[in-house]
Design an enzyme around this catalytic site. Structure first.
Site, short mmCIF file in Angstrom:
data_model
loop_
_atom_site.label_atom_id
_atom_site.label_comp_id
_atom_site.label_asym_id
_atom_site.label_seq_id
_atom_site.Cartn_x
_atom_site.Cartn_y
_atom_site.Cartn_z
CG HIS A 216 -2.07 -1.31 -1.85
ND1 HIS A 216 -2.92 -0.26 -1.67
CD2 HIS A 216 -0.88 -0.92 -1.33
CE1 HIS A 216 -2.28 0.73 -1.08
NE2 HIS A 216 -1.04 0.36 -0.85
C1 UD1 Z 1 4.36 -0.39 -1.66
C2 UD1 Z 1 4.60 0.26 -0.29
C3 UD1 Z 1 3.27 0.70 0.29
C4 UD1 Z 1 2.52 1.59 -0.66
C5 UD1 Z 1 2.38 0.90 -2.02
C6 UD1 Z 1 1.74 1.84 -3.01
C7 UD1 Z 1 6.48 -0.57 1.05
C8 UD1 Z 1 6.84 -1.40 2.23
N1 UD1 Z 1 5.20 -0.67 0.64
O1 UD1 Z 1 3.60 -1.55 -1.45
O2 UD1 Z 1 3.50 1.41 1.50
O3 UD1 Z 1 1.26 1.86 -0.13
O4 UD1 Z 1 3.67 0.52 -2.51
O5 UD1 Z 1 1.13 1.14 -4.06
O6 UD1 Z 1 7.30 0.15 0.54
N2 UD1 Z 1 4.44 -5.46 -8.25
C9 UD1 Z 1 4.34 -5.54 -9.61
N3 UD1 Z 1 4.52 -4.39 -10.33
C10 UD1 Z 1 4.77 -3.19 -9.76
C11 UD1 Z 1 4.88 -3.13 -8.37
C12 UD1 Z 1 4.71 -4.26 -7.62
O7 UD1 Z 1 4.13 -6.60 -10.17
O8 UD1 Z 1 4.91 -2.19 -10.49
C13 UD1 Z 1 4.25 -6.69 -7.45
C14 UD1 Z 1 5.53 -7.48 -7.27
O9 UD1 Z 1 5.21 -8.83 -7.17
C15 UD1 Z 1 6.01 -7.00 -5.91
C16 UD1 Z 1 4.70 -6.83 -5.15
O10 UD1 Z 1 3.79 -6.34 -6.15
O11 UD1 Z 1 6.86 -7.91 -5.28
C17 UD1 Z 1 4.76 -5.87 -4.01
O12 UD1 Z 1 5.35 -4.64 -4.42
P1 UD1 Z 1 6.12 -3.72 -3.36
O13 UD1 Z 1 6.61 -2.50 -4.03
O14 UD1 Z 1 7.09 -4.52 -2.58
O15 UD1 Z 1 4.98 -3.36 -2.32
P2 UD1 Z 1 3.56 -2.69 -2.55
O16 UD1 Z 1 2.53 -3.66 -2.09
O17 UD1 Z 1 3.45 -2.17 -3.92
N1 UDP Z 2 -4.14 5.51 -8.18
C1 UDP Z 2 -4.05 5.47 -9.57
N2 UDP Z 2 -4.55 4.38 -10.23
C2 UDP Z 2 -5.14 3.33 -9.59
C3 UDP Z 2 -5.21 3.37 -8.17
C4 UDP Z 2 -4.70 4.47 -7.50
O1 UDP Z 2 -3.53 6.40 -10.19
O2 UDP Z 2 -5.57 2.38 -10.25
C5 UDP Z 2 -3.59 6.66 -7.46
C6 UDP Z 2 -4.53 7.34 -6.48
O3 UDP Z 2 -5.24 8.40 -7.11
C7 UDP Z 2 -3.60 7.85 -5.39
C8 UDP Z 2 -2.46 6.86 -5.41
O4 UDP Z 2 -2.54 6.16 -6.65
O5 UDP Z 2 -3.07 9.13 -5.70
C9 UDP Z 2 -2.57 5.90 -4.25
O6 UDP Z 2 -1.64 4.88 -4.39
P1 UDP Z 2 -1.71 3.53 -3.58
O7 UDP Z 2 -3.08 3.28 -3.14
O8 UDP Z 2 -1.04 2.51 -4.43
O9 UDP Z 2 -0.73 3.80 -2.36
P2 UDP Z 2 -0.87 4.47 -0.92
O10 UDP Z 2 -1.43 5.82 -1.08
O11 UDP Z 2 -1.71 3.57 -0.08
O12 UDP Z 2 0.52 4.47 -0.41
#
Ligand code: UD1
Ligand code: UDP
Length: 367
Positions: A216
């Site tokens: 992601h």
């Molecule tokens: C964010 C964090 C990243 C973290 C990740 C965990 C920042 C800069 N990035 O990235 O460090 O590893 O969360 O998963 O803060 N979206 C949905 N539903 C949701 C969430 C997101 O549809 O519940 C979609 C939306 O289009 C959104 C895009 O995903 O614009 C990106 O979401 P965003 O929270 O900006 O960044 P992540 O890639 O989730």
């Molecule tokens: N996780 C979850 N469901 C999923 C994928 C990940 O519950 O389908 C959990 C995973 O066990 C871990 C956390 O989400 O604790 C990691 O989140 P993510 O990879 O989105 O973010 P990051 O750790 O890279 O910031």
């Protein structure tokens, strides 16, 4: 050097600020410890993550109480999101007047929470302080550095993280080694996952007979070439290992797969994001984990599942040093060769992320 001399602070209300799936998971042991010690605290959710599977399902699985505030600022572009978060967090903090805020990790919600508290003169505690990828093209790296440099209490999860804080001259009087609450969360939920989750049966999988993958990171999935490389690499691995790859797809990645017109290759089973208990169960029984997630690199190491990280660097170097993880980047052939290498390793490494009591340790500083 006098570490942690400004800690503890005694009494007063704590605002726990979070916004994304990993923050909910890694804050859950802190919330549990606050409940146990009957501390005066509340949860402020920025709403950065908002889809049911990324947010409410995780709260439900972890049985944490609902946030008192949800700012619903998810889905906006970066500047708008961070700007709105700061404005709205400041309103809540000005009204609630907590003694301190607690943030965890490196997301935009963490940065906004820290900046809002800093502006209002409220003390800031940062869990997972000191992680560094040394790659300033990652938004998360900037978020980490700024948050650490304006925080009053720095909870470093590992010796490496503590050393980074010392090297940057911000540790004195503020930093302590606590371990990472990711271990607490795994220990607190693994047995429960085993009891409650029937995900292996639901997906028709057997113990160690599948590979788990996630991707992601913006620097991977927002770039067509890199996302294509990852999908091709997964196809190579599925074919070579003759095992299915289970791939819960993050919403950012799903959007980009559609936008770039890419296809999920044969052998890769794309499914929606899973709840924490199902996901933990899938992780713990996997043959191999292929990921660009920070949390997964840690959890794989804790669960003794070999990990291939599809990034060029990591802020979790402990996992590389211990032999639990390898960096593969996004070249398909490299993903395959690293997967072969990791599948053949002896799973004998130690867990460098602590003893599962980080949450309790952190909360003790606030009473
Ligand atoms: C964010 C964090 C990243 C973290 C990740 C965990 C920042 C800069 N990035 O990235 O460090 O590893 O969360 O998963 O803060 N979206 C949905 N539903 C949701 C969430 C997101 O549809 O519940 C979609 C939306 O289009 C959104 C895009 O995903 O614009 C990106 O979401 P965003 O929270 O900006 O960044 P992540 O890639 O989730
Ligand atoms: N996780 C979850 N469901 C999923 C994928 C990940 O519950 O389908 C959990 C995973 O066990 C871990 C956390 O989400 O604790 C990691 O989140 P993510 O990879 O989105 O973010 P990051 O750790 O890279 O910031």
């Amino acid at each position: 050097m006098n570490l942690g001399k400004n800690i503890p602070i005694k009494g007063g209300k704590i605002a726990i600020i979070l916004g994304t799936r990993p923050e909910i998971i890694k804050m859950s042991p802190i919330v549990r410890a606050c409940e146990k010690r009957k501390l005066d605290y509340f949860i402020l959710h920025t709403g950065q993550h908002y889809s049911y599977e990324m947010d409410k399902k995780i709260f439900e699985d972890l049985e944490i109480k609902e946030p008192k505030y949800n700012l619903n600022v998810g889905g906006n572009e970066y500047r708008k999101q961070v700007g709105l978060m700061i404005r709205e967090i400041m309103k809540v903090l000005a009204q609630e007047k907590p003694e301190a805020i607690l943030v965890q990790g490196d997301t935009n919600s963490v940065l906004a929470g820290a900046l809002a508290a800093n502006k209002l003169g409220i003390k800031i505690g940062h869990h997972e302080a000191g992680l560094r990828s040394h790659d300033l093209t990652m938004l998360e790296e900037t978020n980490r550095i700024i948050t650490d440099h304006i925080s009053d209490f720095l909870f470093a999860p590992t010796d490496d993280a503590l050393q980074n804080l010392k090297d940057e001259g911000v540790a004195d009087g503020k930093a302590v080694l606590t371990g990472n609450t990711v271990v607490d969360a795994v220990f607190q939920n693994l047995e429960l996952a085993e009891k409650k989750s029937d995900i292996l049966k639901a997906l028709n999988l057997e113990d160690k007979n599948y590979i788990l993958a996630t991707a992601h990171r913006a620097e991977n999935v927002d770039i067509e070439e890199r996302l294509e490389g990852i999908l091709e690499g997964l196809a190579f691995v599925a074919n070579d290992f003759n095992l299915p790859i289970i791939y819960p797809v993050h919403p950012r990645t799903l959007n980009n797969i559609k936008k770039f017109g890419l296809e999920i290759p044969a052998g890769v089973r794309a499914i929606p994001p899973l709840g924490y208990l199902d996901f933990l169960q899938l992780e713990s029984k996997a043959n191999l984990i292929i990921t660009d997630s920070g949390g997964l690199q840690e959890e794989a190491c804790i669960l003794k599942i070999p990990c291939v990280t599809i990034r060029d660097n990591t802020e979790r170097p402990e996992t590389l040093k211990s032999g639990a993880n390898i960096l593969a980047g996004t070249d398909p052939k490299k993903i395959l060769s690293c997967s072969r290498k990791m599948a053949g390793t002896k799973k004998e490494w130690d867990n460098p992320f602590g003893d599962g009591r980080a949450g309790k340790r952190i909360v003790r500083f606030f009473q």
